[in-house]
Design an enzyme around this catalytic site. Structure first.
Site, PDB file in Angstrom:
ATOM      1  CB  CYS A 110      -0.987  -0.026   1.170  1.00 43.80           C
ATOM      2  SG  CYS A 110      -2.336   1.155   0.958  1.00 43.80           S
ATOM      3  CG  HIS A 167      -4.722  -3.201   2.119  1.00 42.40           C
ATOM      4  ND1 HIS A 167      -3.815  -2.854   3.113  1.00 42.40           N
ATOM      5  CD2 HIS A 167      -5.179  -2.031   1.624  1.00 42.40           C
ATOM      6  CE1 HIS A 167      -3.753  -1.543   3.205  1.00 42.40           C
ATOM      7  NE2 HIS A 167      -4.567  -1.019   2.311  1.00 42.40           N
ATOM      8  CD  GLU A 170      -2.821  -6.028   4.681  1.00 40.16           C
ATOM      9  OE1 GLU A 170      -2.300  -6.335   3.592  1.00 40.16           O
ATOM     10  OE2 GLU A 170      -3.038  -4.846   5.015  1.00 40.16           O
TER      11      GLU A 170
END
Lengths: 254, 206
Positions: free
Chosen positions: B79, B181, B183
């Site tokens: 990011c 993202h 995650e």
């Protein structure tokens, strides 16, 4: 292509999911928000909203623990809301692992809260929840606060614009005319707000069947995402079924 | 050991937990010495580019990052961490970045909703160890208002489309960047992070 998002929402009180969720039959897991969150991720939910309806301090501490455990085990974004009053509340929830924090009554009472938190933590994690109800005299949707109990005289469309100007990243828009009715989202309300701002609008309130999601994503509703609770919890349909239905009808869906 | 750099830019818990769920040995640290010793380094982060660079400088992390990147240590920016890899950014004025990959970071421009929030699909541009098990059309979760413009299109590993081409994954040797993202991108994102963990393990074995 950016997809339309399906977002299950659940209410949490003292660390447990408030309503019985029919597909959690295992007694140990029934009512555990983290177990429920994992199931929704499995089903293809795009995001989750966890609403804390606890009023006590002990309950709030428990909620922070739920947020931590959710962040540890669930790998889709989730928003936490309910009782958020100060920048410190927001900070605590973000540190515990919430991706976004939603605020409602406190933002109406102290709009500076939006400005300050957006500057501090970035617009991407600041969601303003707006509860609106059609007001015949105003000929407009009126902002309601305190869970719909108090009317404010404020136009929901103007308030949505102000939220955007102050740095909100998304609007979570609930129609109190439709909420709990199960006969569809308020399409006019959603479209009017969505056309008035340049940030994503999450439609909420009224989902009763699959076609309601199609309607709110169409030109009639112009929603970027749709939120629902009971339709998913009571297994009337699943996230997977709703997404398959939408995909078959040409809606861009993950 | 993978070092996740803590420089005061957002919550690092999700990245840490995602890597742990993949069996990786991780440490969250703001100490340049620990970064230099790591077998792999992740630079996460959300927030403003200028503040981020200021924090990295104040903590003495800029030189450490440039050194480990030059030494061949697997390095991943996520990011804001990906944007910082580039030469400069126009977010709230002009700011110099880490300059590990040549290019500029600019705002989205146009009559559409910004930030770009939600799940969008990937177009794959070339093979990469980071993309093992990832397929064209896989969806990942994005939240950003700025986009990178690499000087050399050869660094593009994957892109998406949001009113134009948006770089999603870049790679240059041992240095990788992911704009979305991973995650928060469920199975697809965890696959990519798992690939990075594997790269780090290979580096240790070699």
């Amino acid at each position: 292509m950016l997809t339309k998002r399906i977002i299950p929402c659940f209410d949490i009180k003292n660390g447990r999911v408030v309503k019985n969720v029919s597909f959690l039959t295992n007694e140990r897991d029934a009512g555990d928000p983290v177990e429920l969150a994992k199931i929704y991720e499995e089903q293809g939910a795009d995001e989750l909203v966890l609403l804390d309806i606890t009023a006590t301090n002990e309950g709030r501490a428990t909620m922070l623990d739920i947020v931590r455990r959710t962040a540890d085990q669930v790998f889709i974004p989730f928003t936490v809301g309910g009782g958020v009053k100060t920048v410190d509340d927001i900070r605590e929830l973000l540190l515990a692992g919430a991706d976004k924090v939603s605020m409602n009554t406190a933002a109406v009472k102290t709009p500076q809260l939006i400005t300050e938190s957006a500057q501090k933590y970035g617009s991407q994690c600041i969601v303003v929840a707006i509860d609106g109800k059609w007001n015949v005299e105003m000929q407009d949707w009126e902002v309601m606060i305190n869970a719909g109990k108090v009317s404010t005289g404020i136009s929901a469309i103007k308030w949505a614009r102000e939220c955007e100007e102050r740095g909100a990243g998304e609007i979570l828009l609930t129609s109190f005319d439709q909420d709990g009715q199960k006969n569809g989202f308020d399409l006019d309300f959603t479209r009017r707000v969505s056309e008035s701002v340049r940030i994503p609008v999450i439609a909420s309130g009224g989902a009763g069947e699959k076609s309601h999601f199609y309607d709110v994503f169409s030109e009639q509703g112009k929603a970027d995402a749709a939120l629902a609770a009971s339709i998913f919890h009571f297994k009337e349909t699943t996230v997977t079924e709703v997404k398959n239905y939408l995909r078959e009808r040409g809606v861009s869906i993950r | 050991m993978i070092a996740i750099i803590d420089y005061g830019m957002g919550n690092l818990r999700s990245v840490e937990k995602a890597l742990q769920s993949l069996g990786a040995d991780v440490v969250v640290t703001g100490d340049p010495a620990a970064v230099r010793q790591a077998d792999g380094v992740i630079l996460p982060g959300v927030g403003a580019f200028g503040d981020a660079m200021e924090n990295l400088r104040a903590q003495g992390l800029v030189a450490a990052i440039q050194d480990v990147a030059a030494a061949g240590t697997p390095f991943l920016g996520i990011c804001l961490g990906m944007q910082l890899l580039f030469t400069s950014s126009e977010e709230h004025g002009f700011h110099e970045g880490l300059n590990l990959i040549a290019g500029h970071v600019r705002r989205f421009q146009g009559d559409f909703k910004i930030p770009h929030i939600g799940w969008n699909d990937l177009t794959l541009h070339q093979e990469s160890p980071l993309l093992q098990g990832v397929e064209a059309g896989d969806y990942v979760y994005w939240v950003h208002s700025l986009v990178v413009e690499p000087k050399d299109r050869g660094v593009l590993l994957a892109t998406t489309d949001y009113y134009g081409e948006v770089p999603g994954i870049v790679g240059q040797g041992n240095v990788f960047g992911i704009q979305f993202h991973p995650e928060k991108s469920s199975r697809v994102g965890l696959t990519m992070l798992g690939n990075f963990v594997e790269l780090v393990r290979e580096g240790v074995r070699a």
